[in-house]
Motif scaffolding. Structure first.
Motif, PDB file in Angstrom:
ATOM      1  N   GLU A  74       0.820  -1.206   0.000  1.00 26.83           N
ATOM      2  CA  GLU A  74       0.000   0.000   0.000  1.00 26.83           C
ATOM      3  C   GLU A  74       0.859   1.263   0.000  1.00 26.83           C
ATOM      4  O   GLU A  74       0.424   2.315  -0.437  1.00 26.83           O
ATOM      5  CB  GLU A  74      -0.910   0.019   1.233  1.00 26.83           C
ATOM      6  CG  GLU A  74      -2.017  -1.025   1.219  1.00 26.83           C
ATOM      7  CD  GLU A  74      -3.100  -0.707   0.200  1.00 26.83           C
ATOM      8  OE1 GLU A  74      -3.268   0.482  -0.137  1.00 26.83           O
ATOM      9  OE2 GLU A  74      -3.755  -1.642  -0.273  1.00 26.83           O
ATOM     10  N   SER A  75       2.075   1.170   0.545  1.00 25.25           N
ATOM     11  CA  SER A  75       2.898   2.377   0.706  1.00 25.25           C
ATOM     12  C   SER A  75       4.366   2.040   0.532  1.00 25.25           C
ATOM     13  O   SER A  75       4.777   0.872   0.565  1.00 25.25           O
ATOM     14  CB  SER A  75       2.687   2.969   2.105  1.00 25.25           C
ATOM     15  OG  SER A  75       3.248   2.117   3.095  1.00 25.25           O
ATOM     16  N   SER A  77       6.648   2.760   2.704  1.00 24.36           N
ATOM     17  CA  SER A  77       7.154   2.230   3.978  1.00 24.36           C
ATOM     18  C   SER A  77       6.983   0.721   4.046  1.00 24.36           C
ATOM     19  O   SER A  77       7.866  -0.003   4.527  1.00 24.36           O
ATOM     20  CB  SER A  77       6.430   2.886   5.161  1.00 24.36           C
ATOM     21  OG  SER A  77       6.844   4.217   5.343  1.00 24.36           O
ATOM     22  N   ASP A  78       5.847   0.215   3.576  1.00 26.75           N
ATOM     23  CA  ASP A  78       5.610  -1.232   3.578  1.00 26.75           C
ATOM     24  C   ASP A  78       6.634  -1.952   2.702  1.00 26.75           C
ATOM     25  O   ASP A  78       7.157  -3.007   3.062  1.00 26.75           O
ATOM     26  CB  ASP A  78       4.193  -1.544   3.075  1.00 26.75           C
ATOM     27  CG  ASP A  78       3.121  -1.171   4.084  1.00 26.75           C
ATOM     28  OD1 ASP A  78       3.251  -1.558   5.248  1.00 26.75           O
ATOM     29  OD2 ASP A  78       2.159  -0.494   3.695  1.00 26.75           O
ATOM     30  N   MET A 195      -3.551  -0.258   8.698  1.00 27.43           N
ATOM     31  CA  MET A 195      -3.768   1.151   8.373  1.00 27.43           C
ATOM     32  C   MET A 195      -4.676   1.793   9.419  1.00 27.43           C
ATOM     33  O   MET A 195      -5.685   1.223   9.804  1.00 27.43           O
ATOM     34  CB  MET A 195      -4.387   1.291   6.976  1.00 27.43           C
ATOM     35  CG  MET A 195      -4.557   2.730   6.531  1.00 27.43           C
ATOM     36  SD  MET A 195      -5.284   2.889   4.864  1.00 27.43           S
ATOM     37  CE  MET A 195      -3.952   2.255   3.856  1.00 27.43           C
ATOM     38  N   GLU A 199      -4.789   8.040   8.866  1.00 29.25           N
ATOM     39  CA  GLU A 199      -3.968   7.731   7.694  1.00 29.25           C
ATOM     40  C   GLU A 199      -4.856   7.416   6.494  1.00 29.25           C
ATOM     41  O   GLU A 199      -4.623   7.886   5.376  1.00 29.25           O
ATOM     42  CB  GLU A 199      -3.067   6.531   7.995  1.00 29.25           C
ATOM     43  CG  GLU A 199      -2.287   6.034   6.777  1.00 29.25           C
ATOM     44  CD  GLU A 199      -1.716   4.642   6.947  1.00 29.25           C
ATOM     45  OE1 GLU A 199      -0.972   4.198   6.048  1.00 29.25           O
ATOM     46  OE2 GLU A 199      -2.017   3.979   7.965  1.00 29.25           O
ATOM     47  N   ASN A 200      -5.898   6.639   6.740  1.00 32.12           N
ATOM     48  CA  ASN A 200      -6.780   6.198   5.665  1.00 32.12           C
ATOM     49  C   ASN A 200      -7.549   7.361   5.058  1.00 32.12           C
ATOM     50  O   ASN A 200      -7.688   7.464   3.832  1.00 32.12           O
ATOM     51  CB  ASN A 200      -7.749   5.144   6.211  1.00 32.12           C
ATOM     52  CG  ASN A 200      -8.381   4.322   5.104  1.00 32.12           C
ATOM     53  OD1 ASN A 200      -8.093   4.517   3.929  1.00 32.12           O
ATOM     54  ND2 ASN A 200      -9.256   3.403   5.471  1.00 32.12           N
ATOM     55  N   LYS A 203      -4.866   9.697   3.429  1.00 29.78           N
ATOM     56  CA  LYS A 203      -3.967   8.998   2.506  1.00 29.78           C
ATOM     57  C   LYS A 203      -2.543   9.552   2.623  1.00 29.78           C
ATOM     58  O   LYS A 203      -1.889   9.895   1.636  1.00 29.78           O
ATOM     59  CB  LYS A 203      -4.461   9.086   1.060  1.00 29.78           C
ATOM     60  CG  LYS A 203      -5.820   8.429   0.843  1.00 29.78           C
ATOM     61  CD  LYS A 203      -5.813   6.951   1.247  1.00 29.78           C
ATOM     62  CE  LYS A 203      -7.160   6.297   1.025  1.00 29.78           C
ATOM     63  NZ  LYS A 203      -7.222   4.912   1.548  1.00 29.78           N
ATOM     64  N   GLU A 205       0.838   8.200   4.649  1.00 30.17           N
ATOM     65  CA  GLU A 205       1.301   7.045   5.406  1.00 30.17           C
ATOM     66  C   GLU A 205       1.966   7.402   6.727  1.00 30.17           C
ATOM     67  O   GLU A 205       1.867   6.654   7.708  1.00 30.17           O
ATOM     68  CB  GLU A 205       2.247   6.201   4.563  1.00 30.17           C
ATOM     69  CG  GLU A 205       3.556   6.884   4.215  1.00 30.17           C
ATOM     70  CD  GLU A 205       4.425   6.030   3.303  1.00 30.17           C
ATOM     71  OE1 GLU A 205       5.354   5.387   3.819  1.00 30.17           O
ATOM     72  OE2 GLU A 205       4.189   6.021   2.086  1.00 30.17           O
ATOM     73  N   ARG A 208       0.296   7.121  10.249  1.00 30.49           N
ATOM     74  CA  ARG A 208       0.225   5.868  11.010  1.00 30.49           C
ATOM     75  C   ARG A 208       1.262   5.849  12.136  1.00 30.49           C
ATOM     76  O   ARG A 208       1.000   5.356  13.235  1.00 30.49           O
ATOM     77  CB  ARG A 208       0.431   4.660  10.099  1.00 30.49           C
ATOM     78  CG  ARG A 208       0.153   3.339  10.815  1.00 30.49           C
ATOM     79  CD  ARG A 208       0.498   2.113   9.970  1.00 30.49           C
ATOM     80  NE  ARG A 208      -0.032   2.155   8.617  1.00 30.49           N
ATOM     81  CZ  ARG A 208       0.127   1.183   7.723  1.00 30.49           C
ATOM     82  NH1 ARG A 208       0.810   0.083   8.069  1.00 30.49           N
ATOM     83  NH2 ARG A 208      -0.357   1.290   6.505  1.00 30.49           N
TER      84      ARG A 208
END
Length: 246
Positions: A74-75, A77-78, A195, A199-200, A203, A205, A208
Motif C-alpha cells: 500500500e505504501s 514504507s511497507d 492502516m 492515515e486512511n 492517505k 502514510e 500511522r
C-alpha cells in the motif's frame, strides 16, 4: 551506527508509466538516482527495492545491489519494511527513486538526528520546507506538517494547517518532503500495524506512525530537488543537468 539507503522503485506509475527507466542524459532515472546516492559516501550499503525485473536488470547490469519485493504494498514504507527485515542496519533511509539529484546535505541532516539521539527516543526523521503563496498552501498535493517547539511532528494534512483564524500572526507553513530516515524497529512495527483511521482518510502514510505513538523529528531544509512525476519534469531535469554541466 550502521546506516543503509533503500530506493523503492516501481516500474508502473499512473502519471508517467515507466518513468524510472526514462533516459536522462544517457542513463536511466533510477540508475542516476542509485549512483547519486552511492556518491554521497554516507551509507554502508545502498539497495534498490523493486518488483520489476526491468529495473532489477538495469541496476545489476551496472554492478548495483537490488532486493526484489515479493509482495503488493500500500505504501513505500511497507515495501521498504519488507526489504529491511533481513538487513543488518540500525538506520534505514528511504531515498525516492524519482528524485535523481540526491541532496547530500539533507541526508546528512537526517543521519545527524540519530547520531545525537543518545536515548534512542526518535523513531523517524524527515525533512520539511517552507511553503510560500496561498495557492501552494491550499494545494492538496502538498502535504503540510505542523510541529511542536522542538520540531517533532504533531500532525500531517493535505489541508492548510494551522487554520489562520488569527490573521495577525505571521505563521509559517511547511511542506513535508517524502524522504524518511527510520529506526529499523519503527519500520518493522509499521509493517505489522493495520492502516489507521486518520492515515486512511488523509492517505498520508506517516500519520500511522503518529497514531501509534512514534516520534518523528522534522528537519527544516531550504531546497527541494526535482521530482520526476511527468514528462515535463523529465525535461526540467535535463535542463538542470545541462546548466550544471556548463
Amino acid at each position: 551506527m550502521k546506516v543503509v539507503a533503500m530506493i523503492p522503485a516501481r516500474y508502473e506509475a499512473s502519471r508517467f508509466p515507466g518513468k524510472l527507466m526514462a533516459n536522462l542524459h544517457g542513463k536511466s532515472v533510477i540508475l542516476t538516482t542509485y549512483h547519486a546516492t552511492l556518491s554521497t559516501g554516507l551509507f554502508d550499503q545502498v539497495y534498490v527495492v523493486t518488483d520489476s525485473t526491468i529495473i532489477r536488470d538495469e541496476i545489476t547490469a551496472h554492478g548495483g545491489q537490488v532486493i526484489m519485493s515479493i509482495e503488493t504494498h500500500e505504501s513505500g514504507s511497507d515495501r521498504i519494511a519488507e526489504a529491511a527485515e533481513n538487513i543488518d542496519a540500525e538506520i534505514i533511509i528511504n531515498v525516492q527513486g524519482d528524485e535523481p539529484f540526491t541532496q547530500t546535505d539533507t541526508l546528512k541532516k537526517l543521519i545527524s538526528v540519530f547520531e545525537g539521539d543518545i536515548q534512542q527516543q526518535i523513531d523517524l526523521a524527515s525533512p520539511m520546507v517552507r511553503l510560500k503563496g496561498k495557492e501552494n498552501i491550499e494545494n492538496s498535493n502538498h502535504v503540510k506538517v505542523i510541529t511542536d517547539q522542538n520540531n517533532f511532528a504533531i500532525y500531517f494534512s493535505r489541508s492548510p494547517i494551522p487554520y489562520p483564524r488569527n490573521q495577525e500572526i505571521d505563521i509559517p507553513y511547511f511542506k513535508h518532503i517524502g524522504i524518511y530516515a527510520f529506526r529499523k524497529a519503527a519500520l518493522l512495527a509499521f509493517k505489522n500495524t493495520p492502516m489507521t483511521p486518520l492515515e486512511n482518510v488523509e492517505k498520508i502514510e506517516c500519520i500511522r506512525y503518529l497514531e501509534t505513538g512514534k516520534k518523528i523529528k522534522m528537519v527544516e531544509i531550504d531546497h527541494v530537488g526535482i521530482s520526476i512525476d511527468s514528462p515535463e519534469d523529465l525535461e526540467k531535469a535535463k535542463d538542470y543537468m545541462n546548466s550544471r554541466n556548463n
